[in-house]
Design a protein around this motif. Structure first.
Motif, short mmCIF file in Angstrom:
data_model
loop_
_atom_site.label_atom_id
_atom_site.label_comp_id
_atom_site.label_asym_id
_atom_site.label_seq_id
_atom_site.Cartn_x
_atom_site.Cartn_y
_atom_site.Cartn_z
N THR A 5 0.81 -1.21 0.00
CA THR A 5 0.00 0.00 0.00
C THR A 5 0.85 1.27 0.00
OG1 THR A 5 -1.73 -1.17 1.23
CG2 THR A 5 -1.85 1.23 1.21
N ALA A 52 -0.23 7.02 -0.25
CA ALA A 52 -0.12 6.40 1.07
C ALA A 52 1.32 6.54 1.54
CB ALA A 52 -0.53 4.93 1.00
N LEU A 93 -3.68 4.74 8.56
CA LEU A 93 -2.97 5.01 7.31
C LEU A 93 -2.83 6.52 7.10
CD1 LEU A 93 -1.80 3.63 4.74
CD2 LEU A 93 -4.03 4.05 3.67
N VAL A 147 -2.14 9.49 4.52
CA VAL A 147 -2.27 9.74 3.09
C VAL A 147 -1.99 11.22 2.81
CG1 VAL A 147 -3.78 9.60 1.07
CG2 VAL A 147 -3.99 7.90 2.91
#
Length: 260
Positions: free
Chosen positions: A210, A229, A238, A240
């Motif tokens: 990812t 990402a 996560l 981003v």
């Protein structure tokens, strides 16, 4: 629902409760957790009638074709850090599949294991909190496609689903794959409690597909953010970065990426 079951001792005395058929191993695991089942208890089903993944999606759980089980845990951490357990579990599954079958799984944040861009494993983590906000228990559900053929997946899933059989041309005993996953999980879970998230995050980065990719974050099928990402933070969320350079963290929703 057929709740015929058997109990056996797993690694280091672990209790494994096997049911021929369940609606969902996570649901049954919650029932056992509410009754004080020991940490590490495994609820396993030969078949699930109402298996589910994140966002309420149906998980196809055919009899004798895969490994469908849930772990009962009592993490010694604050509730905000519990999502780290999902990333820890993904690393454990990726390492177990490599050792048991020689396949190189890649982790798609937060809960999928892919082989050649096709999903072989899904993870669903849930937790219950006390009235004071502490973790009462956590349930980690794991579904791994073991001996499923293209015909088992059908036309809808044939291009997006994987199994060990399709990847290697060999059939595997589910109990051997379960043993491998539990051994890896126990090692990482113990390390997590002793050393924190840093060593787990390092291993997760090695297996992930990812980070560094353009992603779109969706909530209820609505696109809410897109960008690159960058990393996972100390909570397992996560990070981003969008085109304007702004970084947002996400601990929910669905992430789509171009390719793994």
């Amino acid at each position: 629902m057929d709740r015929k079951r058997s109990a056996q001792s797993g690694p280091e005395g672990r209790v494994i409760k096997y049911f021929e058929t369940l609606d969902s191993t996570n649901i049954t695991a919650k029932e056992f957790a509410e009754k004080g089942a020991p940490e590490g208890t495994v609820i396993q089903a030969g078949q699930q009638l109402a298996g589910r993944g994140r966002l309420g999606r149906v998980w196809k759980s055919q009899a004798g074709k895969g490994l469908w089980f849930s772990l009962i845990l009592y993490p010694k951490t604050a509730a905000e850090f519990c999502p780290q357990v999902t990333l820890l579990t993904a690393v454990a599954v990726a390492e177990a599949l490599q050792k048991a079958a020689g396949v190189q799984g890649r982790i798609k944040w937060p809960n999928d294991i892919l082989l050649d861009d096709r999903k072989i494993c899904g993870i669903l983590s849930e937790m219950a909190l006390t009235t004071e906000g502490a973790i009462e228990y956590a349930i980690v559900g794991i579904g791994i496609n073991i001996n499923m053929s293209s015909e088992d997946f059908g036309a809808v899933l044939a291009d997006t689903a994987a199994s060990l059989y399709l990847a290697t041309g060999m059939e595997y005993e589910c109990k051997q794959v379960l043993k491998a996953v539990l051994e890896e999980f126990d090692q990482l879970y113990g390390q997590w409690h002793r050393e924190g998230f840093a060593p787990i995050r390092k291993k997760w980065r090695e297996y992930n597909c990812t980070l560094g990719r353009m992603v779109t974050v969706k909530d209820n099928d609505e696109e809410i953010y897109s960008g690159t990402a960058e990393d996972v933070d100390d909570y397992g969320s996560l990070l981003v970065r969008n085109a304007a350079g702004k970084i947002e963290s996400f601990d929910f929703g669905e992430v789509s990426i171009r390719s793994c």
